[in-house]
Design a protein around this motif. Structure first.
Motif, PDB file in Angstrom:
ATOM      1  N   PHE A 447      57.327  70.522  -6.306  1.00  0.00           N
ATOM      2  CA  PHE A 447      56.790  69.880  -5.108  1.00  0.00           C
ATOM      3  C   PHE A 447      55.580  70.650  -4.580  1.00  0.00           C
ATOM      4  N   ILE A 448      55.687  71.967  -4.546  1.00  0.00           N
ATOM      5  CA  ILE A 448      54.567  72.793  -4.070  1.00  0.00           C
ATOM      6  C   ILE A 448      53.346  72.593  -4.959  1.00  0.00           C
ATOM      7  N   PHE A 449      53.533  72.630  -6.256  1.00  0.00           N
ATOM      8  CA  PHE A 449      52.407  72.459  -7.183  1.00  0.00           C
ATOM      9  C   PHE A 449      51.792  71.065  -7.079  1.00  0.00           C
ATOM     10  N   SER A 450      52.621  70.041  -6.914  1.00  0.00           N
ATOM     11  CA  SER A 450      52.082  68.686  -6.774  1.00  0.00           C
ATOM     12  C   SER A 450      51.309  68.531  -5.468  1.00  0.00           C
ATOM     13  N   SER A 451      51.747  69.216  -4.422  1.00  0.00           N
ATOM     14  CA  SER A 451      51.045  69.152  -3.134  1.00  0.00           C
ATOM     15  C   SER A 451      49.688  69.836  -3.198  1.00  0.00           C
ATOM     16  N   LEU A 452      49.556  70.824  -4.071  1.00  0.00           N
ATOM     17  CA  LEU A 452      48.306  71.578  -4.195  1.00  0.00           C
ATOM     18  C   LEU A 452      47.386  71.036  -5.291  1.00  0.00           C
ATOM     19  N   SER A 453      47.753  69.905  -5.893  1.00  0.00           N
ATOM     20  CA  SER A 453      46.973  69.391  -7.030  1.00  0.00           C
ATOM     21  C   SER A 453      45.829  68.475  -6.632  1.00  0.00           C
ATOM     22  N   GLY A 454      45.576  68.348  -5.311  1.00  0.00           N
ATOM     23  CA  GLY A 454      44.538  67.438  -4.847  1.00  0.00           C
ATOM     24  C   GLY A 454      43.139  67.801  -5.302  1.00  0.00           C
ATOM     25  N   PHE A 455      42.906  69.067  -5.628  1.00  0.00           N
ATOM     26  CA  PHE A 455      41.554  69.480  -6.024  1.00  0.00           C
ATOM     27  C   PHE A 455      41.220  69.034  -7.451  1.00  0.00           C
ATOM     28  N   ILE A 456      42.240  68.586  -8.207  1.00  0.00           N
ATOM     29  CA  ILE A 456      42.000  68.085  -9.562  1.00  0.00           C
ATOM     30  C   ILE A 456      41.975  66.560  -9.510  1.00  0.00           C
ATOM     31  N   HIS A 457      40.873  65.969  -9.917  1.00  0.00           N
ATOM     32  CA  HIS A 457      40.744  64.522  -9.790  1.00  0.00           C
ATOM     33  C   HIS A 457      40.791  63.822 -11.148  1.00  0.00           C
ATOM     34  N   ASP A 458      39.707  63.787 -11.851  1.00  0.00           N
ATOM     35  CA  ASP A 458      39.612  62.970 -13.059  1.00  0.00           C
ATOM     36  C   ASP A 458      39.517  63.791 -14.340  1.00  0.00           C
ATOM     37  N   ASN A 459      40.005  64.995 -14.311  1.00  0.00           N
ATOM     38  CA  ASN A 459      39.949  65.842 -15.492  1.00  0.00           C
ATOM     39  C   ASN A 459      41.341  65.954 -16.103  1.00  0.00           C
ATOM     40  N   ARG A 460      41.554  65.272 -17.223  1.00  0.00           N
ATOM     41  CA  ARG A 460      42.882  65.238 -17.836  1.00  0.00           C
ATOM     42  C   ARG A 460      43.295  66.609 -18.370  1.00  0.00           C
ATOM     43  N   ILE A 461      42.345  67.386 -18.876  1.00  0.00           N
ATOM     44  CA  ILE A 461      42.668  68.712 -19.418  1.00  0.00           C
ATOM     45  C   ILE A 461      43.167  69.632 -18.312  1.00  0.00           C
ATOM     46  N   LEU A 462      42.474  69.614 -17.151  1.00  0.00           N
ATOM     47  CA  LEU A 462      42.906  70.441 -16.028  1.00  0.00           C
ATOM     48  C   LEU A 462      44.277  70.023 -15.513  1.00  0.00           C
ATOM     49  N   LYS A 463      44.537  68.719 -15.527  1.00  0.00           N
ATOM     50  CA  LYS A 463      45.839  68.235 -15.069  1.00  0.00           C
ATOM     51  C   LYS A 463      46.954  68.726 -16.004  1.00  0.00           C
ATOM     52  N   VAL A 464      46.695  68.677 -17.307  1.00  0.00           N
ATOM     53  CA  VAL A 464      47.679  69.194 -18.268  1.00  0.00           C
ATOM     54  C   VAL A 464      47.938  70.672 -18.005  1.00  0.00           C
ATOM     55  N   PHE A 465      46.868  71.416 -17.772  1.00  0.00           N
ATOM     56  CA  PHE A 465      46.973  72.848 -17.505  1.00  0.00           C
ATOM     57  C   PHE A 465      47.790  73.098 -16.234  1.00  0.00           C
ATOM     58  N   TRP A 466      47.533  72.330 -15.182  1.00  0.00           N
ATOM     59  CA  TRP A 466      48.204  72.514 -13.903  1.00  0.00           C
ATOM     60  C   TRP A 466      49.697  72.173 -14.010  1.00  0.00           C
ATOM     61  N   ILE A 467      50.028  71.073 -14.677  1.00  0.00           N
ATOM     62  CA  ILE A 467      51.426  70.685 -14.849  1.00  0.00           C
ATOM     63  C   ILE A 467      52.148  71.713 -15.727  1.00  0.00           C
ATOM     64  N   GLY A 468      51.442  72.225 -16.728  1.00  0.00           N
ATOM     65  CA  GLY A 468      52.025  73.262 -17.578  1.00  0.00           C
ATOM     66  C   GLY A 468      52.363  74.512 -16.794  1.00  0.00           C
ATOM     67  N   ILE A 469      51.452  74.943 -15.908  1.00  0.00           N
ATOM     68  CA  ILE A 469      51.711  76.124 -15.079  1.00  0.00           C
ATOM     69  C   ILE A 469      52.908  75.877 -14.166  1.00  0.00           C
ATOM     70  N   SER A 470      52.972  74.679 -13.585  1.00  0.00           N
ATOM     71  CA  SER A 470      54.086  74.339 -12.703  1.00  0.00           C
ATOM     72  C   SER A 470      55.417  74.419 -13.460  1.00  0.00           C
ATOM     73  N   THR A 471      55.448  73.894 -14.668  1.00  0.00           N
ATOM     74  CA  THR A 471      56.678  73.917 -15.469  1.00  0.00           C
ATOM     75  C   THR A 471      57.067  75.345 -15.832  1.00  0.00           C
ATOM     76  N   ILE A 472      56.083  76.158 -16.191  1.00  0.00           N
ATOM     77  CA  ILE A 472      56.350  77.567 -16.528  1.00  0.00           C
ATOM     78  C   ILE A 472      56.911  78.317 -15.326  1.00  0.00           C
ATOM     79  N   PHE A 473      56.342  78.056 -14.146  1.00  0.00           N
ATOM     80  CA  PHE A 473      56.840  78.703 -12.931  1.00  0.00           C
ATOM     81  C   PHE A 473      58.285  78.287 -12.653  1.00  0.00           C
ATOM     82  N   CYS A 474      58.584  77.007 -12.852  1.00  0.00           N
ATOM     83  CA  CYS A 474      59.955  76.531 -12.654  1.00  0.00           C
ATOM     84  C   CYS A 474      60.916  77.266 -13.582  1.00  0.00           C
ATOM     85  N   LEU A 475      60.540  77.361 -14.842  1.00  0.00           N
ATOM     86  CA  LEU A 475      61.390  78.037 -15.825  1.00  0.00           C
ATOM     87  C   LEU A 475      61.535  79.520 -15.487  1.00  0.00           C
TER      88      LEU A 475
END
Length: 500
Positions: A447-475
């Motif tokens: 939830f925290i990572f999704s709330s902070l993802s507003g700065f990423i708009h139309d860049n699919r690579i950055l979104k993959v990177f951000w979701i990956g970091i969020s998943t790693i932090f969860c684990l």
């Protein structure tokens, strides 16, 4: 066992990767309506899985038992294989001769006539029949703990069946070519896997097909196989009823969108299945040898690992649903039509994944009664539930009913398997440590990572990177908080671990 788990992870990773790589390509080359027909054929394959009759699970279990001799395994294999030849023939005939009726009554398409759809279904009848047979042979390899070899063939089959067909579609972008290639690929690998299983079991390569049914073998396995048959029937109805209801009440295009979201959310199950699949032969060996305490310790350790993986992925799929669909397909129309039920289906698949490990405990003990009782009871909810929810709320309503049934079933199933077999502290060891705490930690971080993802708009690579970091932090934080230090050291070193 470490090698088996790694092999299963590679096999299932290929399953995830192939979905990401090939489904968008199929949609682009064939069109979304054609993909919807492919989705409908998956329903047929799922219903036909009833014909498995529990024989694959029976074969795996009999191979894994430590009180069966080599001769008994060979005789069991010959008998069950003979039954499977009959099952395969019945499956092919059932689909082939009902193709015209299915094409007229279930599908109303713009781009394809009923006669064309009927031809597709007749081709699919052979592919579906040999899918049943190849999974039977895979079950034999897994029961012998030859999981590296099984996954080698599994990956090869996926590459040839789902990957090489892309090159064909560039030259001949038709559904007929697509289905013909898949049928040929499945037939080819069915022969190859049988060839390999024969070598492992008898020491000789053989592709001999014969009918040899021993009454004594049937007498020994009928009770377990019968229980597995009822499980298969109820499971087929429960897992396909949502999609059948969408087809009947909505449209085949809606089915395509729903199936697309379901395919993505099934990544949760695909990630944890390698662990549970690798553990089934070990659980069977331990329980058949009277080592119930060791099996319970192995369950608690594996259960915590599975839960951490499930909730980390589930949380990020739920909060980043739109982003994941867009990253996958790069199609805003698909995003609009799938993102509403993606979070719901992610939770559903997560709950289903949590049942996977205790289900292996039940199978290792030959205990199928609970699955049958819960399965039949769940039909009381799903039949009227899907009908009403789909009529009033569309595919979102369908997904909600599916999610509710999966969640309730998970908690009830865990309770009764623990009470009958595991006998651990259900509240603290399972509900608290394996469900509630991993859920809170992962969903809070995602939830925290999704709330902070507003700065990423139309860049699919950055979104993959951000979701990956969020998943790693969860684990990372879930492992840090919940996994005891000694267990963590054992996992890292792979010494003195139940996975060794």
């Amino acid at each position: 066992m470490k090698k088996n788990i790694l092999a299963n992870f590679l096999g299932k990773f290929w399953g995830i990767l192939s979905n990401f790589l090939f489904i968008p390509v199929y949609i682009k080359l064939l069109g979304f309506e054609s993909y919807s027909i492919i989705s409908f054929t998956l329903i047929i394959a799922g219903v036909m899985a009833i014909l498995d009759a529990g024989l694959t699970a029976t074969l795996s279990r009999e191979f894994a038992r430590n009180d069966n001799t080599k001769d008994e395994r060979v005789r069991t294999y010959r008998t069950l294989e003979s039954l499977y030849f009959i099952i395969t023939a019945v499956c092919i005939a059932a689909i082939f001769f009902s193709a015209d009726s299915i094409a007229l009554k279930f599908l109303n398409l713009k781009s394809y006539s009923p006669s064309e759809v009927s031809l597709f279904l007749k081709i699919i009848s052979f592919e579906t029949g040999f899918q049943l047979l190849i999974r039977f042979y895979f079950g034999g390899l897994l029961g012998l703990e030859k999981q590296v070899k099984a996954n080698f063939y599994q990956i090869g089959w996926g590459i040839v069946r789902n990957g090489f067909v892309v090159f064909l579609l560039f030259l001949l972008p038709t559904l007929k070519a697509f289905f013909l290639w898949q049928a040929f690929s499945t037939l080819l690998f069915t022969i190859l896997v049988k060839f390999s299983l024969e070598k492992e079991l008898t020491g000789k390569y053989s592709i001999c097909f014969s009918i040899n049914i021993e009454k004594e073998i049937l007498k020994n396995v009928w009770k377990f196989a019968g229980g597995m048959l009822l499980i298969a029937i109820v499971a087929a109805v429960n897992t396909q009823m949502d999609k059948i209801m969408i087809t009947r009440l909505l449209s085949v295009e809606t089915l395509g969108y729903y199936t697309l979201a379901l395919s993505l959310s099934q990544a949760i199950i695909i990630v944890v299945t390698p662990i549970t699949t690798a553990l089934l032969p070990r659980f069977t060996y331990q329980y058949s040898g009277g080592q119930s305490e060791e099996a319970a310790k192995l369950f608690n350790m594996a259960g915590l690992i599975v839960s951490i993986l499930v909730f980390a992925i589930m949380a990020n799929m739920s909060f980043f649903a739109k982003d994941l669909v867009w990253i996958w397909t790069n199609n805003l129309t698909i995003v609009h039509n799938t993102s509403d039920f993606m979070p719901i289906l992610s939770i559903s698949m997560g709950m289903s994944a949590l049942v996977n490990l205790p289900y292996q405990i039940a199978i290792a003990n030959g205990y199928t009664k609970l699955n049958n009782i819960l399965g039949v009871l769940s039909l009381i909810i799903t039949f009227p539930g899907y009908w009403l929810a789909t009529q009033y709320y569309g595919a979102v309503g369908t997904a909600l009913v599916f999610c509710c049934v999966q969640t309730i079933t998970t908690f009830v199933y865990l309770y009764f398997i623990n009470k009958k077999i595991l006998k651990t502290r259900i509240i603290t060891d399972i509900y608290l440590k394996q469900i509630l705490l991993p859920l809170i930690i992962s969903f809070g971080i995602a939830f925290i990572f999704s709330s902070l993802s507003g700065f990423i708009h139309d860049n699919r690579i950055l979104k993959v990177f951000w979701i990956g970091i969020s998943t790693i932090f969860c684990l990372f934080f879930t492992v840090l908080i919940l996994v005891p230090k000694q267990m963590f050291k054992n996992i890292l070193k792979l010494k003195n671990s139940p996975f060794k």
